[in-house]
Scaffold this motif. Structure first.
Motif, PDB file in Angstrom:
ATOM      1  N   ILE A 118     -24.353 -29.876  10.776  1.00  0.00           N
ATOM      2  CA  ILE A 118     -23.447 -29.140  10.657  1.00  0.00           C
ATOM      3  C   ILE A 118     -22.751 -29.309   8.911  1.00  0.00           C
ATOM      4  CG2 ILE A 118     -21.188 -28.148  11.534  1.00  0.00           C
ATOM      5  CD1 ILE A 118     -22.312 -27.598  13.636  1.00  0.00           C
ATOM      6  N   CYS A 119     -22.554 -31.076   8.879  1.00  0.00           N
ATOM      7  CA  CYS A 119     -21.837 -31.351   8.254  1.00  0.00           C
ATOM      8  C   CYS A 119     -22.723 -31.309   6.688  1.00  0.00           C
ATOM      9  CB  CYS A 119     -21.587 -33.006   8.587  1.00  0.00           C
ATOM     10  SG  CYS A 119     -20.427 -33.861   6.938  1.00  0.00           S
ATOM     11  N   MET A 120     -24.010 -31.554   6.700  1.00  0.00           N
ATOM     12  CA  MET A 120     -24.766 -31.050   5.639  1.00  0.00           C
ATOM     13  C   MET A 120     -25.184 -29.642   5.334  1.00  0.00           C
ATOM     14  SD  MET A 120     -26.307 -34.174   4.368  1.00  0.00           S
ATOM     15  CE  MET A 120     -27.777 -33.206   3.598  1.00  0.00           C
ATOM     16  N   GLN A 121     -24.673 -28.404   5.844  1.00  0.00           N
ATOM     17  CA  GLN A 121     -24.157 -27.034   5.735  1.00  0.00           C
ATOM     18  C   GLN A 121     -23.162 -26.987   4.753  1.00  0.00           C
ATOM     19  OE1 GLN A 121     -24.986 -24.589   8.530  1.00  0.00           O
ATOM     20  NE2 GLN A 121     -26.565 -26.254   9.944  1.00  0.00           N
ATOM     21  N   PHE A 122     -22.026 -27.762   5.675  1.00  0.00           N
ATOM     22  CA  PHE A 122     -20.755 -27.344   4.799  1.00  0.00           C
ATOM     23  C   PHE A 122     -20.955 -27.740   3.450  1.00  0.00           C
ATOM     24  CE2 PHE A 122     -17.113 -28.937   3.687  1.00  0.00           C
ATOM     25  CZ  PHE A 122     -15.610 -27.740   3.770  1.00  0.00           C
ATOM     26  N   ALA A 134     -13.787 -12.354   1.340  1.00  0.00           N
ATOM     27  CA  ALA A 134     -13.624 -12.384   2.767  1.00  0.00           C
ATOM     28  C   ALA A 134     -14.895 -12.871   3.717  1.00  0.00           C
ATOM     29  CB  ALA A 134     -12.963 -11.298   3.411  1.00  0.00           C
ATOM     30  N   ALA A 135     -16.029 -12.469   3.470  1.00  0.00           N
ATOM     31  CA  ALA A 135     -17.221 -12.978   3.986  1.00  0.00           C
ATOM     32  C   ALA A 135     -17.648 -14.187   4.039  1.00  0.00           C
ATOM     33  CB  ALA A 135     -18.376 -12.463   3.238  1.00  0.00           C
ATOM     34  N   HIS A 136     -17.785 -14.763   1.799  1.00  0.00           N
ATOM     35  CA  HIS A 136     -17.059 -16.180   1.470  1.00  0.00           C
ATOM     36  C   HIS A 136     -16.816 -16.957   2.324  1.00  0.00           C
ATOM     37  CE1 HIS A 136     -19.273 -19.259  -1.207  1.00  0.00           C
ATOM     38  NE2 HIS A 136     -17.746 -19.094  -1.299  1.00  0.00           N
ATOM     39  N   LEU A 137     -15.645 -16.496   2.790  1.00  0.00           N
ATOM     40  CA  LEU A 137     -14.505 -17.612   2.612  1.00  0.00           C
ATOM     41  C   LEU A 137     -14.450 -18.151   4.531  1.00  0.00           C
ATOM     42  CD1 LEU A 137     -10.970 -16.846   1.013  1.00  0.00           C
ATOM     43  CD2 LEU A 137     -12.753 -18.602   0.088  1.00  0.00           C
ATOM     44  N   LEU A 140     -17.280 -20.318   4.941  1.00  0.00           N
ATOM     45  CA  LEU A 140     -17.725 -21.473   5.178  1.00  0.00           C
ATOM     46  C   LEU A 140     -16.557 -22.006   6.169  1.00  0.00           C
ATOM     47  CD1 LEU A 140     -18.115 -24.099   2.534  1.00  0.00           C
ATOM     48  CD2 LEU A 140     -16.494 -22.473   1.675  1.00  0.00           C
ATOM     49  N   LYS A 141     -15.463 -21.516   6.472  1.00  0.00           N
ATOM     50  CA  LYS A 141     -14.821 -22.029   7.459  1.00  0.00           C
ATOM     51  C   LYS A 141     -14.836 -21.866   8.926  1.00  0.00           C
ATOM     52  CE  LYS A 141     -10.427 -19.471   5.572  1.00  0.00           C
ATOM     53  NZ  LYS A 141      -9.367 -18.685   5.680  1.00  0.00           N
ATOM     54  N   ASN A 142     -15.641 -21.238   8.957  1.00  0.00           N
ATOM     55  CA  ASN A 142     -16.292 -21.593  10.270  1.00  0.00           C
ATOM     56  C   ASN A 142     -17.107 -22.381  10.362  1.00  0.00           C
ATOM     57  OD1 ASN A 142     -15.233 -18.397  11.375  1.00  0.00           O
ATOM     58  ND2 ASN A 142     -17.196 -17.741  11.069  1.00  0.00           N
ATOM     59  N   LEU A 143     -17.797 -22.889   9.249  1.00  0.00           N
ATOM     60  CA  LEU A 143     -18.608 -23.928   9.861  1.00  0.00           C
ATOM     61  C   LEU A 143     -17.403 -25.632   9.421  1.00  0.00           C
ATOM     62  CD1 LEU A 143     -21.416 -23.870   6.475  1.00  0.00           C
ATOM     63  CD2 LEU A 143     -21.608 -24.206   8.982  1.00  0.00           C
ATOM     64  N   TRP A 144     -16.377 -25.504   8.458  1.00  0.00           N
ATOM     65  CA  TRP A 144     -15.550 -26.470   8.963  1.00  0.00           C
ATOM     66  C   TRP A 144     -14.714 -26.518  10.267  1.00  0.00           C
ATOM     67  CZ3 TRP A 144     -13.168 -29.691   6.027  1.00  0.00           C
ATOM     68  CH2 TRP A 144     -11.528 -30.055   6.033  1.00  0.00           C
ATOM     69  N   CYS A 166     -10.771 -27.928  -1.365  1.00  0.00           N
ATOM     70  CA  CYS A 166     -11.663 -28.484  -2.876  1.00  0.00           C
ATOM     71  C   CYS A 166     -13.400 -28.012  -2.942  1.00  0.00           C
ATOM     72  CB  CYS A 166     -12.102 -30.167  -2.847  1.00  0.00           C
ATOM     73  SG  CYS A 166     -10.779 -30.481  -3.329  1.00  0.00           S
ATOM     74  N   LYS A 167     -13.932 -28.060  -1.474  1.00  0.00           N
ATOM     75  CA  LYS A 167     -14.960 -27.042  -1.728  1.00  0.00           C
ATOM     76  C   LYS A 167     -15.470 -26.064  -1.987  1.00  0.00           C
ATOM     77  CE  LYS A 167     -18.690 -26.969  -0.250  1.00  0.00           C
ATOM     78  NZ  LYS A 167     -20.214 -27.044  -1.470  1.00  0.00           N
ATOM     79  N   ILE A 168     -13.796 -24.823  -1.362  1.00  0.00           N
ATOM     80  CA  ILE A 168     -14.167 -23.931  -1.997  1.00  0.00           C
ATOM     81  C   ILE A 168     -14.291 -23.161  -3.230  1.00  0.00           C
ATOM     82  CG2 ILE A 168     -12.321 -21.655  -1.877  1.00  0.00           C
ATOM     83  CD1 ILE A 168     -11.869 -21.929   1.164  1.00  0.00           C
TER      84      ILE A 168
END
Length: 232
Positions: A118-122, A134-137, A140-144, A166-168
């Motif tokens: 999961i960390c690598m995917q993030f 909205a879909a992009h965020l 990313l938030k789900n992985l977070w 910062c990742k966003i």
């Protein structure tokens, strides 16, 4: 609501576990006491001691019937929402709480390998051209959230929100370069994930409007040029 419409795509493994877990809770909650059984809030009552009075026995029978009904319903919801291969992995259990805990052991991000994945995917996450902001965020938030949940279960410190922000910013396409510069100039108390989400969605709408306006102007210029050519 027709209960027959409460269907969830069968759980097949780790890849769809997070989404399946989210959806199946709504189905369980639709049926009386089933979610409570699954989460351990409603448990099988203990049999009264020998010589218990009639009122105690009656209450035990009523509580036992309530538990059995809820447990049977929960087992049906869970097993009917799994592939046969997944069902085979939990067939040794006879109550929904044990099944739920076993599924968490099998698919939840508690092991080091799952958490690292999961960390690598993030950190490898990138912008997808066809996604809306909205879909992009959301992705990313789900992985977070999964990453922080995994850390919490390992009793490790949660990651600071600044890292997500910062990742966003790092994943934004070229047309958001000016936006990133403006964001850095904001007061620190305004640089929150909620504020960033709001501003990015607003910026996306403005970008689309600007592009549409430019397309219209280009079209008008081409039409004017074509008219001028014909006149000559």
């Amino acid at each position: 609501m027709d209960a027959s419409r409460l269907q969830v795509k069968p759980l097949s493994g780790e890849s769809d576990w997070q989404l399946w877990r989210y959806k199946i809770k709504f189905v369980l909650n639709y049926h009386a006491d089933t979610l409570e059984v699954v989460e351990g809030e409603l448990q099988k009552p203990s049999q009264p001691p020998e010589g218990a009075n009639e009122a105690t026995l009656e209450k035990y029978k009523k509580d036992l019937m309530c538990y059995k009904k809820a447990n049977t319903c929960a087992m049906m919801v869970l097993t009917n929402s799994m592939t046969e291969e997944t069902v085979q992995k939990i067939m040794r259990f006879e109550n929904a709480r044990e099944v739920w805990l076993e599924l968490h052991k099998l698919y939840e991000a508690t092991s080091d390998n799952q958490l690292y994945n999961i960390c690598m995917q993030f950190f490898q996450f990138k912008w997808t051209v066809n996604d809306s902001m909205a879909a992009h965020l959301s992705k990313l938030k789900n992985l977070w959230n999964e990453l922080n949940l995994g850390l919490e279960r390992k009793q490790e410190a949660q990651l600071p929100e600044m890292l997500l922000i910062c990742k966003i910013l790092d994943t934004l396409p070229q047309e958001y370069r000016s936006f990133k510069s403006s964001w850095i100039l904001l007061n620190e108390d305004k640089r929150t994930i909620d504020e960033l989400t709001t501003q990015l969605c607003t910026q996306e709408r403005e970008n689309k409007e600007e592009k549409l306006k430019g397309d219209v102007q280009n079209q008008e210029a081409l039409e004017a040029k074509a008219t001028e050519t014909k006149t000559l």
